[in-house]
Design a protein around this motif. Sequence first.
Motif, PDB file in Angstrom:
ATOM      1  N   LEU B 101      -8.512  -2.446   7.223  1.00  0.00           N
ATOM      2  CA  LEU B 101      -9.530  -3.152   8.011  1.00  0.00           C
ATOM      3  C   LEU B 101     -10.280  -4.145   7.135  1.00  0.00           C
ATOM      4  CD1 LEU B 101     -10.943  -0.119  10.012  1.00  0.00           C
ATOM      5  CD2 LEU B 101      -9.078  -1.663  10.593  1.00  0.00           C
ATOM      6  N   LYS B 102     -10.529  -3.733   5.890  1.00  0.00           N
ATOM      7  CA  LYS B 102     -11.172  -4.653   4.950  1.00  0.00           C
ATOM      8  C   LYS B 102     -10.300  -5.880   4.754  1.00  0.00           C
ATOM      9  CE  LYS B 102     -14.176  -2.008   1.896  1.00  0.00           C
ATOM     10  NZ  LYS B 102     -14.156  -1.124   0.740  1.00  0.00           N
ATOM     11  N   GLU B 103      -9.012  -5.632   4.609  1.00  0.00           N
ATOM     12  CA  GLU B 103      -8.095  -6.761   4.400  1.00  0.00           C
ATOM     13  C   GLU B 103      -8.048  -7.659   5.619  1.00  0.00           C
ATOM     14  OE1 GLU B 103      -6.721  -7.709   1.541  1.00  0.00           O
ATOM     15  OE2 GLU B 103      -8.077  -6.100   0.930  1.00  0.00           O
ATOM     16  N   LYS B 104      -8.266  -7.072   6.814  1.00  0.00           N
ATOM     17  CA  LYS B 104      -8.288  -7.861   8.054  1.00  0.00           C
ATOM     18  C   LYS B 104      -9.630  -8.554   8.244  1.00  0.00           C
ATOM     19  CE  LYS B 104      -7.281  -5.660  11.949  1.00  0.00           C
ATOM     20  NZ  LYS B 104      -6.682  -5.112  13.174  1.00  0.00           N
ATOM     21  N   ARG B 105     -10.567  -8.309   7.310  1.00  0.00           N
ATOM     22  CA  ARG B 105     -11.921  -8.889   7.370  1.00  0.00           C
ATOM     23  C   ARG B 105     -12.672  -8.463   8.633  1.00  0.00           C
ATOM     24  NH1 ARG B 105     -11.587 -10.680   2.980  1.00  0.00           N
ATOM     25  NH2 ARG B 105     -10.088 -12.139   2.138  1.00  0.00           N
ATOM     26  N   VAL B 106     -12.498  -7.222   9.016  1.00  0.00           N
ATOM     27  CA  VAL B 106     -13.293  -6.667  10.104  1.00  0.00           C
ATOM     28  C   VAL B 106     -14.711  -6.452   9.582  1.00  0.00           C
ATOM     29  CG1 VAL B 106     -13.532  -4.682  11.643  1.00  0.00           C
ATOM     30  CG2 VAL B 106     -11.253  -5.498  11.027  1.00  0.00           C
TER      31      VAL B 106
ATOM     32  N   GLU C 140       7.259   3.241  -3.895  1.00  0.00           N
ATOM     33  CA  GLU C 140       7.746   2.260  -2.926  1.00  0.00           C
ATOM     34  C   GLU C 140       7.073   2.415  -1.580  1.00  0.00           C
ATOM     35  OE1 GLU C 140      12.067   2.493  -2.672  1.00  0.00           O
ATOM     36  OE2 GLU C 140      12.016   3.004  -4.797  1.00  0.00           O
ATOM     37  N   VAL C 141       6.818   3.675  -1.190  1.00  0.00           N
ATOM     38  CA  VAL C 141       6.205   3.874   0.122  1.00  0.00           C
ATOM     39  C   VAL C 141       4.804   3.267   0.134  1.00  0.00           C
ATOM     40  CG1 VAL C 141       5.492   5.571   1.812  1.00  0.00           C
ATOM     41  CG2 VAL C 141       7.559   5.949   0.499  1.00  0.00           C
ATOM     42  N   LEU C 142       4.066   3.438  -0.963  1.00  0.00           N
ATOM     43  CA  LEU C 142       2.737   2.827  -1.039  1.00  0.00           C
ATOM     44  C   LEU C 142       2.842   1.311  -1.013  1.00  0.00           C
ATOM     45  CD1 LEU C 142       0.471   4.717  -3.571  1.00  0.00           C
ATOM     46  CD2 LEU C 142       0.251   4.503  -1.113  1.00  0.00           C
ATOM     47  N   ALA C 143       3.843   0.778  -1.704  1.00  0.00           N
ATOM     48  CA  ALA C 143       4.023  -0.676  -1.716  1.00  0.00           C
ATOM     49  C   ALA C 143       4.328  -1.180  -0.311  1.00  0.00           C
ATOM     50  CB  ALA C 143       5.143  -1.050  -2.687  1.00  0.00           C
ATOM     51  N   ASP C 144       5.190  -0.437   0.405  1.00  0.00           N
ATOM     52  CA  ASP C 144       5.485  -0.808   1.792  1.00  0.00           C
ATOM     53  C   ASP C 144       4.238  -0.725   2.655  1.00  0.00           C
ATOM     54  OD1 ASP C 144       8.100  -1.388   1.418  1.00  0.00           O
ATOM     55  OD2 ASP C 144       8.894   0.509   2.177  1.00  0.00           O
ATOM     56  N   THR C 145       3.445   0.329   2.425  1.00  0.00           N
ATOM     57  CA  THR C 145       2.218   0.488   3.199  1.00  0.00           C
ATOM     58  C   THR C 145       1.330  -0.740   3.013  1.00  0.00           C
ATOM     59  OG1 THR C 145       2.360   2.864   2.870  1.00  0.00           O
ATOM     60  CG2 THR C 145       0.236   2.001   3.576  1.00  0.00           C
ATOM     61  N   CYS C 146       1.200  -1.193   1.762  1.00  0.00           N
ATOM     62  CA  CYS C 146       0.400  -2.389   1.496  1.00  0.00           C
ATOM     63  C   CYS C 146       0.959  -3.601   2.222  1.00  0.00           C
ATOM     64  CB  CYS C 146       0.351  -2.675  -0.006  1.00  0.00           C
ATOM     65  SG  CYS C 146      -0.841  -1.658  -0.853  1.00  0.00           S
ATOM     66  N   ARG C 147       2.267  -3.729   2.214  1.00  0.00           N
ATOM     67  CA  ARG C 147       2.857  -4.886   2.901  1.00  0.00           C
ATOM     68  C   ARG C 147       2.565  -4.837   4.392  1.00  0.00           C
ATOM     69  NH1 ARG C 147       9.032  -5.765   1.672  1.00  0.00           N
ATOM     70  NH2 ARG C 147       8.708  -7.508   3.074  1.00  0.00           N
ATOM     71  N   MET C 148       2.723  -3.641   4.968  1.00  0.00           N
ATOM     72  CA  MET C 148       2.505  -3.504   6.412  1.00  0.00           C
ATOM     73  C   MET C 148       1.082  -3.868   6.793  1.00  0.00           C
ATOM     74  SD  MET C 148       5.200  -2.903   7.884  1.00  0.00           S
ATOM     75  CE  MET C 148       4.520  -3.153   9.507  1.00  0.00           C
ATOM     76  N   TYR C 149       0.135  -3.447   5.973  1.00  0.00           N
ATOM     77  CA  TYR C 149      -1.265  -3.648   6.355  1.00  0.00           C
ATOM     78  C   TYR C 149      -1.842  -4.904   5.711  1.00  0.00           C
ATOM     79  CZ  TYR C 149      -1.157   0.949   8.483  1.00  0.00           C
ATOM     80  OH  TYR C 149      -0.850   2.012   9.290  1.00  0.00           O
ATOM     81  N   GLY C 150      -0.972  -5.769   5.248  1.00  0.00           N
ATOM     82  CA  GLY C 150      -1.437  -7.070   4.757  1.00  0.00           C
ATOM     83  C   GLY C 150      -2.314  -6.991   3.522  1.00  0.00           C
ATOM     84  N   VAL C 151      -2.131  -5.942   2.701  1.00  0.00           N
ATOM     85  CA  VAL C 151      -2.887  -5.856   1.454  1.00  0.00           C
ATOM     86  C   VAL C 151      -2.086  -6.605   0.389  1.00  0.00           C
ATOM     87  CG1 VAL C 151      -3.872  -4.315  -0.275  1.00  0.00           C
ATOM     88  CG2 VAL C 151      -3.788  -3.618   2.116  1.00  0.00           C
ATOM     89  N   ARG C 152      -2.577  -7.780  -0.024  1.00  0.00           N
ATOM     90  CA  ARG C 152      -1.802  -8.547  -1.005  1.00  0.00           C
ATOM     91  C   ARG C 152      -2.750  -9.245  -1.978  1.00  0.00           C
ATOM     92  NH1 ARG C 152      -1.906 -11.681   3.741  1.00  0.00           N
ATOM     93  NH2 ARG C 152      -0.125 -10.741   4.753  1.00  0.00           N
ATOM     94  N   GLY C 153      -2.157  -9.920  -2.929  1.00  0.00           N
ATOM     95  CA  GLY C 153      -2.941 -10.698  -3.884  1.00  0.00           C
ATOM     96  C   GLY C 153      -3.840  -9.820  -4.728  1.00  0.00           C
ATOM     97  N   LEU C 154      -5.078 -10.259  -4.839  1.00  0.00           N
ATOM     98  CA  LEU C 154      -6.019  -9.574  -5.717  1.00  0.00           C
ATOM     99  C   LEU C 154      -6.301  -8.151  -5.234  1.00  0.00           C
ATOM    100  CD1 LEU C 154      -6.992 -11.065  -8.148  1.00  0.00           C
ATOM    101  CD2 LEU C 154      -9.249 -11.262  -7.079  1.00  0.00           C
ATOM    102  N   ALA C 155      -6.394  -7.994  -3.909  1.00  0.00           N
ATOM    103  CA  ALA C 155      -6.670  -6.666  -3.359  1.00  0.00           C
ATOM    104  C   ALA C 155      -5.533  -5.712  -3.704  1.00  0.00           C
ATOM    105  CB  ALA C 155      -6.838  -6.752  -1.848  1.00  0.00           C
ATOM    106  N   ARG C 156      -4.304  -6.214  -3.654  1.00  0.00           N
ATOM    107  CA  ARG C 156      -3.146  -5.387  -3.995  1.00  0.00           C
ATOM    108  C   ARG C 156      -3.212  -4.965  -5.460  1.00  0.00           C
ATOM    109  NH1 ARG C 156       2.080  -5.721  -5.763  1.00  0.00           N
ATOM    110  NH2 ARG C 156       3.556  -4.434  -4.620  1.00  0.00           N
ATOM    111  N   LEU C 157      -3.597  -5.910  -6.299  1.00  0.00           N
ATOM    112  CA  LEU C 157      -3.729  -5.611  -7.720  1.00  0.00           C
ATOM    113  C   LEU C 157      -4.764  -4.516  -7.947  1.00  0.00           C
ATOM    114  CD1 LEU C 157      -2.882  -6.633 -10.608  1.00  0.00           C
ATOM    115  CD2 LEU C 157      -4.944  -8.006 -10.552  1.00  0.00           C
TER     116      LEU C 157
END
Lengths: 283, 256, 249
Positions: B101-106, C140-157
């Motif tokens: 949700l944070k990533e979605k900027r909710v 890998e499952v955590l990495a996939d989870t991040c991809r699914m929920y759009g966690v990328r870039g600095l937040a992913r780091l």
Amino acid sequence: MTRTGGPARDSARDSARASARDSARASARARLGHGLAGLGGLLALMEAVPRLGLVDERFLPPASRILTTLAGELATPALWIALGETMRGWALGLALAFCAAVVAGVVIGTVPGLRAMTSSTVEFLRPIPSVALVPLATLLFGPSLGSTMLLVVYAAFWQVLIQVLYGVAAVDSVAHDTARTYGLSAWSRVRHLVWPTALPYVMTGLRLAATVAFILAVTAELVIGSPGLGAEIQVAQSSGAVPVVYALIVLAGLVGIAVNAGVRLLERRVLAWHPAVRSEVAA
Amino acid sequence: MLEISALNKAYQSPGRRVEAIRSITLGVGAGELVCVVGPSGCGKTTLLRCVAGLLPASGGEVRLDGVPVTGPPPRMAVVFQEYGRSLFPWMTVRQNVELPLKEKRVPAARRRELVTGSLEAVGLADAADAHPWQLSGGMQQRVAIARAVAYEPQVLLMDEPFAAVDAQTRADLEDLILRLWRDLEVTTLFVTHDIDEAVYLGQRVIVLSSSPTEVMEDLKIDLPPGRDQLTTRSLPRFGELRGHVYRQIQRARGER
Amino acid sequence: MRAVRLLALPALLVLLWWAVSGSSFYLPSPLRVGQAFAETWFSERLTDDVLPSVGRLLMGYAAAGLLGVGLGVPIGSSPRLRATLEPVLEFFRAIPPPVLVPLIMLLAGIDTPMKVLVIVSGCLWPILLNTVEGVRALDEVLADTCRMYGVRGLARLRRLVLPGAAPQIMTGLRQALSIGIILMVISEMFASSSGLGFTIVLFQRQFQIAEMWSGILLLGLLGLGLSALFRRVERRVLSWYYGSGAARA
């Protein structure tokens, strides 16, 4: 791989497995290619930087000159004698430390109460950097094998001891009770239960100790002047023979790699029956 | 809503090509709950990963709301089988649910509302400040479900989510999914290897062949909507459907 | 009872030391070493030699940490880069760090920059290689989870890569700390006029045996203190790791 294979038809599974094997082989080849490219790149960089005048050649000779110097040095008996001295100090020190640590570790780990008694002392002595003993070694032995041995033994001993203690502590208590119910003597308990369980830990300790021992062997020669590779580097540096310094450092790195590889090979051999190693090999 | 057409997936390695999925065509309507079953090793997970945009297809396409899926679409959530590995062990339950949700900027207030709501919905309001590894397997999977629900997805994908929990927990979680699906009207694609589970949950059950995979049957489950572990599972019609799917899968295995 | 267990052996050892100390010129009594310790180190030597040494150690260690993690993350994330650089990095790690001291003296003189550089050059490799390994082995499952929920870039780091690789990074940092202490001492034993290593060697050359022993003792205490500090930090940073039992698996 299981996703593509499955228990469907044997031929389909076989082909999937064969292709997995092919691709593993292909990727190993690709990795090797990349790795060689990386090493080639490093050599090219070390050749180009002094040639282009980015760094003075007096401080960084081109890679080609370092390698020819190394080849020249390797043709002299003096270098082999020095290398022999280093390896002797390393091997003797490591062997002594290893035997002492295994005996001490098994005794401390199996005799009830001893572990608790000794833990504070072990925890105090272990982090003492072995180079702190340099002045003492100089006083006691001067620039000789004895100095090298003192530093090597002190540094390597703790690495092995700690792992042996972990290993002995890992002995399953049920297995232990079983052994006691069947009336195994203390000696055969150690031989058939404690030692096999602790062996993987012991080998880890040996691997760590081998690296540390090599570092300390060279250090003793470098700082105290005991004969060996380190002393040669020191001599070359003070006489301003820069390419020789580089060549010997490269040699030290190569020996370091050989030490690592040798101990790993030994570890695999000794532990071939152990599940951790088996799965590592399969993966 | 979700259109999968002539999807093909082959794994390529030098000099060899292994076809995991030959051709799959199926659609999931808005608000529908569709289960996919097939013999083990038939590429169910591959299918799901292609639909999720985690794996590029070799041929055919997946469309969500008419838009081709090329990477993970923004309004899709996945619950993976490996609950232990899909939760961040260094975060609390609340942080796990909140992160997407944070990533979605909710905005913060709405975020709190969603997190609390979804944790309540899965019955974990009390465990918000625990770490995932302090919970049982079933509870961990509830956290993953809560995270998916809080994300407010259009489509929910589930990849054998209950394969690794015990039977009792499994029944509870199945009913949880049915309830959430009814309440939220979220389009759901549920992949499982368990025939009973597929028939019990699905409005439709897609039976897959073994690898290289095709759709063997697209079966409508004509059981009454208000399902419940005891009455639904003892209906004669449930037994018929289950037997039918079972025979199909046996056939799939025998053929190959 | 616990105190007895903890202190019995150390007390015994000190008594033994006391008993044999008279017999050798090289082994002064514990009392004499204790006196020397107080006189030597609770003086301007603390600010002139000890603290600068520790400062250089921390400076070099921190720089190696930043550099190692900063380079390790991109290298670990890219299979191709990793395959290319791994043999080179393994080679650098295999070089015993102390042999770089003469070389770095050649390049950077004998002052503070040389000493810090020596520490960096030794501490870098274990940190770098462990970071690479940690990032490579991310779940890998955590990495996939991040991809699914759009966690990328600095937040992913920040949310995935660094915490996921943290156990390995800490292993690298722990190895680097002991190497750093060794290099701190050695760099000062060469052509230096101050610092802990220099002072201890000076005592030895002047046959100030009790002072020399007090220096060894101080180095021991320093090693002990730093490793205890490190363990506390590690317990804190990796509390989830120890809690989840992953450390035991």
